[in-house]
Design a protein around this motif. Structure first.
Motif, PDB file in Angstrom:
ATOM      1  N   TRP A  51       0.982  -1.111   0.024  1.00 26.47           N
ATOM      2  CA  TRP A  51       0.086  -0.298  -0.127  1.00 26.47           C
ATOM      3  C   TRP A  51       0.964   1.220  -0.020  1.00 26.47           C
ATOM      4  O   TRP A  51       1.818   1.387   0.769  1.00 26.47           O
ATOM      5  CB  TRP A  51      -0.920   0.263   1.233  1.00 26.47           C
ATOM      6  CG  TRP A  51      -1.955  -1.181   1.300  1.00 26.47           C
ATOM      7  CD1 TRP A  51      -1.782  -2.327   1.927  1.00 26.47           C
ATOM      8  CD2 TRP A  51      -3.158  -1.056   0.690  1.00 26.47           C
ATOM      9  NE1 TRP A  51      -2.827  -3.128   1.658  1.00 26.47           N
ATOM     10  CE2 TRP A  51      -3.877  -2.490   0.879  1.00 26.47           C
ATOM     11  CE3 TRP A  51      -3.933  -0.264  -0.077  1.00 26.47           C
ATOM     12  CZ2 TRP A  51      -5.060  -2.796   0.485  1.00 26.47           C
ATOM     13  CZ3 TRP A  51      -5.063  -0.565  -0.430  1.00 26.47           C
ATOM     14  CH2 TRP A  51      -5.620  -1.887  -0.204  1.00 26.47           C
ATOM     15  N   HIS A  52       0.403   2.413  -0.841  1.00 32.39           N
ATOM     16  CA  HIS A  52       1.142   3.437  -0.743  1.00 32.39           C
ATOM     17  C   HIS A  52       0.143   4.402  -1.131  1.00 32.39           C
ATOM     18  O   HIS A  52      -0.102   5.223  -2.012  1.00 32.39           O
ATOM     19  CB  HIS A  52       2.365   3.670  -1.853  1.00 32.39           C
ATOM     20  CG  HIS A  52       3.206   2.793  -1.861  1.00 32.39           C
ATOM     21  ND1 HIS A  52       4.235   2.880  -0.812  1.00 32.39           N
ATOM     22  CD2 HIS A  52       3.681   1.886  -2.522  1.00 32.39           C
ATOM     23  CE1 HIS A  52       4.993   1.847  -0.956  1.00 32.39           C
ATOM     24  NE2 HIS A  52       4.739   1.065  -2.063  1.00 32.39           N
ATOM     25  N   GLN A  89       0.826   3.028   4.453  1.00 27.79           N
ATOM     26  CA  GLN A  89       2.060   2.542   3.791  1.00 27.79           C
ATOM     27  C   GLN A  89       2.408   1.228   4.152  1.00 27.79           C
ATOM     28  O   GLN A  89       2.470   1.189   5.502  1.00 27.79           O
ATOM     29  CB  GLN A  89       2.946   3.677   4.120  1.00 27.79           C
ATOM     30  CG  GLN A  89       2.604   5.281   3.568  1.00 27.79           C
ATOM     31  CD  GLN A  89       2.645   5.295   2.360  1.00 27.79           C
ATOM     32  OE1 GLN A  89       3.592   4.739   1.552  1.00 27.79           O
ATOM     33  NE2 GLN A  89       2.016   6.395   1.492  1.00 27.79           N
ATOM     34  N   LYS A 608       9.742   4.660  -2.759  1.00 30.03           N
ATOM     35  CA  LYS A 608       8.201   4.677  -2.318  1.00 30.03           C
ATOM     36  C   LYS A 608       7.882   6.163  -2.874  1.00 30.03           C
ATOM     37  O   LYS A 608       6.817   6.468  -2.826  1.00 30.03           O
ATOM     38  CB  LYS A 608       8.093   4.870  -0.851  1.00 30.03           C
ATOM     39  CG  LYS A 608       8.880   6.022  -0.053  1.00 30.03           C
ATOM     40  CD  LYS A 608       8.593   5.846   1.607  1.00 30.03           C
ATOM     41  CE  LYS A 608       9.462   7.062   2.170  1.00 30.03           C
ATOM     42  NZ  LYS A 608       9.202   6.935   3.688  1.00 30.03           N
ATOM     43  N   ASN A 651       2.157  11.965   0.758  1.00 26.71           N
ATOM     44  CA  ASN A 651       1.032  11.455   0.641  1.00 26.71           C
ATOM     45  C   ASN A 651       0.145  11.621  -0.747  1.00 26.71           C
ATOM     46  O   ASN A 651      -0.811  11.914  -0.735  1.00 26.71           O
ATOM     47  CB  ASN A 651       0.017  11.438   1.636  1.00 26.71           C
ATOM     48  CG  ASN A 651       0.727  10.880   2.892  1.00 26.71           C
ATOM     49  OD1 ASN A 651       1.354   9.813   2.847  1.00 26.71           O
ATOM     50  ND2 ASN A 651       0.592  11.428   4.028  1.00 26.71           N
TER      51      ASN A 651
END
Length: 832
Positions: A51-52, A89, A608, A651
């Motif tokens: 998840w990002h 995350q 990321k 984000n």
């Protein structure tokens, strides 16, 4: 072309036929709803995902969770309203991710007998370990809920305060991908950005979009203006993903109805079927929300411009299952150009209904009326009769007082969305577009003026009017599937459109008995010569059909690697029948069948924040341009390549990108100077082996809390096989940047901002009395400023000052048409 303000009444028989076609279309949609495989297997409970996901409204975060994992969620809209989810995350199962998203929300997940979860307000608990998702309530009964995960819930920019989006964008591939996940250059002009700059016209927002060049040859509403991307004209325009006939959006389109504008630079033939390698512009309509919201605004500015807007939306029924939104606006004003006056009347209405907890039906109507008086398709000649460069005042108009463009654009639309428990979804949409236009043409670009006597200039006159109608249908299914222990995504779609127009033919540019010459332009008021009578000389019937089936798959060999492949098979047919009053009728049919457009892209996550990508697609576009003999040029064909890097920070509140691209084409239409086809239209040649190369950089979003920025730099050059530069009227280099900052310490919070637009020089040749002169518009920069202050929580005032230094520049190199001088706009906006 432009056309009749007439609004002919359609017969009951035609209405019945349209209803039958619409009924068949939705019958097909229903069939697909029943036959799409419950397909994609539901993942096992312990399947983990990387998840990002940024912090965002809880409803959008739950939507993303449901779409990606196939987890069945039941959510009462009232329960999640106003709540936000933290950033997600790391690697989590669906259940673990759900608990993370609910952290601190005051909600808990209750598991039902079906394996799905319902959310409810958490009961008060004594201090202790964090609660886990509960077992089914007694008897397994769950209260009545509405399923989240509906299409585009997470991709609304209104109210976010951002110049970018962290939601899904499907304009490039129809896959629901973030900006970072999309292997093409994508710009999103959000509602916040539009409001901050006071952008109300689509032509305004395209001027501000990175990588796009607006070449304005005449007033708004004319067919002579064009937008270019990567050196080529932008011809693909969409509303909610459905292609539109012609370029009416560019000519007169207003932004009052839209949440955002998405621009995908490069070829997008996968969804459009035909098109150039320039760009696709997609306008996404506003939709009703789950809570009542209303706004009203009034704007006043330079040149007597006035505009009023009203926007009201929210639930219609007590349970919120039926929602509606209405937007209305009026605008009136003059221009920096003498005799030019425009008036706009706008209306938009949409209703959405949750037929079941997994099925939504929406339908609506929009109307845009644009009356443009004293309008010219071009400016004045760039040279005097002695061959020297002409210099007119910026306010001088080439238009006769009686020249006008009246347009009435109506759209009727409906969509049906259904989501399966497996995570698959089906979307079916129908759009009927009807555009009535009437253009009476009269502008002084004929001949060259004697600077001493003012004589030598004449009017070009014509008339165009018609009521083209387009019916378009779009159907696709999308969802996840499992392969080799990995989760992937697939889209299968079909779309079709038919555009029909039956237009009268007129005498055209040379009317018998009409003297077009002006006695003295220096004293001309636009009244004489009077409007000539344009006799009808026949009619022309045109029908264009296009259909296509497409498929796109996103494979995830690893968590860091995405491979996107797809293809489209298209059929295209154009039939033109001309019936001249004094000669034999002619019939022309052009068609292409089974044209395959491949698409391939790869995205690799470097870490990321950063990803590298590359993409390829082919180009195919039938052409309306003719050679000296009057024969249509062969279809434009070619290949487009792009590679770059993208970054997402804070984000996903800040997005950056850099790209290089190359386009190779054959049969590119290049206009022949002072040469014409037998019907009087401009003659073109088909250039072989043309190559375009360039690079782009873009930034959009929040640099620091309260500091928003949007802009970019673009460079592109198109050359033919001999190395000769093409499309020199388009700048090689563009720089656009706008930023705003909220100063919380001043009163209720003052927002200030500013932006600049710079472009390199442009030129055209083959001009002037000799036919060999060259005109160059030197590089120039314009600066814009804005400020907004909230008087209280419901009322705010904003000021926009554009072209602060009153830069003088021409917006075209084919005639003397000047850009807007310094001008001011003040807006008072109330919200509830």
């Amino acid at each position: 072309m432009t056309g009749p303000a007439a609004d002919p009444t359609e017969t009951a028989h035609a209405g019945v036929k349209r209803w039958r076609r619409l009924r068949r279309a939705f019958a097909l949609a229903s069939l697909v709803l029943l036959t799409v495989p419950a397909a994609a297997q539901t993942p096992t409970a312990d399947a983990a995902f990387e998840w990002h996901q940024p912090a965002q409204p809880l409803s959008g975060a739950l939507t993303a969770l449901a779409v990606r994992t196939g987890l069945l969620l039941g959510v009462d809209a009232e329960v999640v309203r106003g709540k936000r989810a933290p950033a997600l995350q790391g690697r989590y199962t669906a259940r673990e991710a759900l608990l993370q998203l609910l952290e601190g929300s005051g909600l808990e997940a209750v598991r039902g007998a079906s394996g799905g979860y319902a959310l409810r307000v958490a009961a008060q608990r004594p201090p202790g370990p964090k609660p886990q998702a509960e077992a089914p309530a007694a008897g397994g009964a769950l209260s009545e809920v509405t399923v989240t995960g509906g299409r585009d819930i997470g991709t609304v920019t209104e109210g976010t305060g951002s110049y970018t989006t962290d939601g899904a964008i499907g304009t490039a591939t129809r896959l629901e991908l973030s900006l970072r996940e999309t292997p093409q250059s994508v710009s999103v002009l959000t509602r916040e950005r539009l409001d901050d700059q006071g952008l109300s016209q689509i032509s305004d927002v395209l001027r501000q979009t990175p990588g796009l060049s607006f070449v304005q040859s005449g007033n708004a509403g004319t067919d002579a203006n064009a937008v270019y991307s990567r050196g080529f004209e932008v011809e693909n325009y969409q509303v909610d993903g459905i292609p539109q006939a012609g370029t009416w959006l560019l000519q007169t389109g207003d932004l009052a109805f839209y949440d955002r504008v998405e621009v995908v630079r490069g070829a997008t033939g996968l969804l459009n079927g035909v098109g150039t390698p320039a760009a696709t512009v997609n306008l996404v309509r506003k939709r009703p929300g789950n809570a009542l919201q209303a706004s009203a605004s009034f704007s006043a500015g330079t040149w007597n411009r006035q505009r009023a807007e009203l926007d009201i939306g929210g639930p219609v029924t007590a349970d919120g299952r039926v929602r509606a939104r209405v937007v209305a606006a009026v605008q009136d004003g003059d221009s920096w150009i003498e005799r030019h006056h425009e008036n706009k009347r706008l209306f938009y209405g949409i209703v959405e209904a949750d037929l079941t907890r997994t099925t939504r039906l929406s339908a609506g109507f929009e109307l845009q009326r644009h009356d443009n008086d004293g309008v010219a398709r071009a400016g004045l000649p760039l040279f005097f009769s002695d061959g020297t460069e002409a210099d007119y005042g910026r306010s001088r108009s080439a238009a006769a007082r009686w020249a006008h463009s009246y347009q009435d654009q109506r759209q009727y639309f409906a969509a049906l969305d259904h989501r399966f428990d497996s995570g698959w979804a089906v979307h079916a949409a129908f759009n009927r577009s009807r555009r009535a236009y009437d253009d009476v043409i009269g502008y002084a670009l004929r001949g060259y003026m004697n600077r001493a006597t003012g004589a030598g200039l004449g009017l070009w006159t014509h008339r165009w009017n018609a009521v083209p109608v387009q019916n378009a249908f779009d159907l696709y299914a999308s969802g996840p599937f499992e392969l080799f222990g990995r989760r992937h995504a697939l889209v299968l779609g079909y779309n079709a459109s038919r555009t029909h127009s039956d237009a009268p033919l007129y005498a055209g540019w040379n009317v018998a008995g009409f003297d077009p010459w002006l006695a003295n332009f220096n004293s001309w008021t636009g009244d004489l010569p009077a409007q000539p009578h344009q006799p009808v000389t026949g009619r022309q019937d045109t029908s264009t059909r296009q259909t296509g089936a497409y498929a796109t798959v996103r494979l995830r060999p690893t968590d860091a690697l995405s491979v996107i492949v797809g293809a489209r098979a298209s059929d295209w047919k154009d039939v033109t029948r001309s019936f001249p009053s004094q000669s034999t009728a002619t019939f022309t049919t052009r068609s292409e069948k089974g044209v395959v457009t491949p698409y391939a892209g790869v995205v690799f996550d470097l870490d990321k924040h950063w990803s590298a990508y590359a993409s390829y697609t082919s180009i195919f576009k039938p052409q309306a341009s003719k050679d000296r003999s009057g024969t249509y040029l062969d279809p434009l064909e070619g290949h487009a390549y792009e590679a770059g890097v993208k970054g997402a920070f804070y984000n996903d509140r800040l997005n950056l990108s850099a790209a290089v691209f190359q386009v190779k084409q054959d049969n590119l239409a290049v206009r022949l100077d002072n040469e014409f086809a037998p019907d009087g239209s401009a003659a073109y040649r088909a250039a072989k082996g043309t190559t375009t190369r360039g690079h782009e950089f873009e930034i959009a979003g929040e640099l620091l809390p309260g500091w928003q920025v949007g802009g970019g730099f673009a460079h592109s050059v198109a050359r033919d096989a001999a190395g000769q530069r093409l499309n020199t009227q388009v700048p090689k280099n563009l720089l656009k940047l706008f930023t705003s900052y909220r100063i919380a310490g001043i009163g209720n919070g003052l927002t200030v901002g500013g932006g600049l637009n710079w472009q390199s020089d442009t030129y055209s040749t083959g001009l002037g009395p000799s036919g060999h002169a060259r005109f160059t518009q030197q590089a120039f920069t314009t600066l814009d400023l804005m400020a907004r202050y909230p008087i209280n929580k419901h009322l705010a005032v904003s000021v926009a000052l554009n072209n602060v230094f009153d830069t003088r520049y021409r917006t075209s190199t084919s005639s003397s048409f000047y850009g807007a001088p310094r001008h001011l706009l003040v807006t008072l906006r109330g919200t509830y």
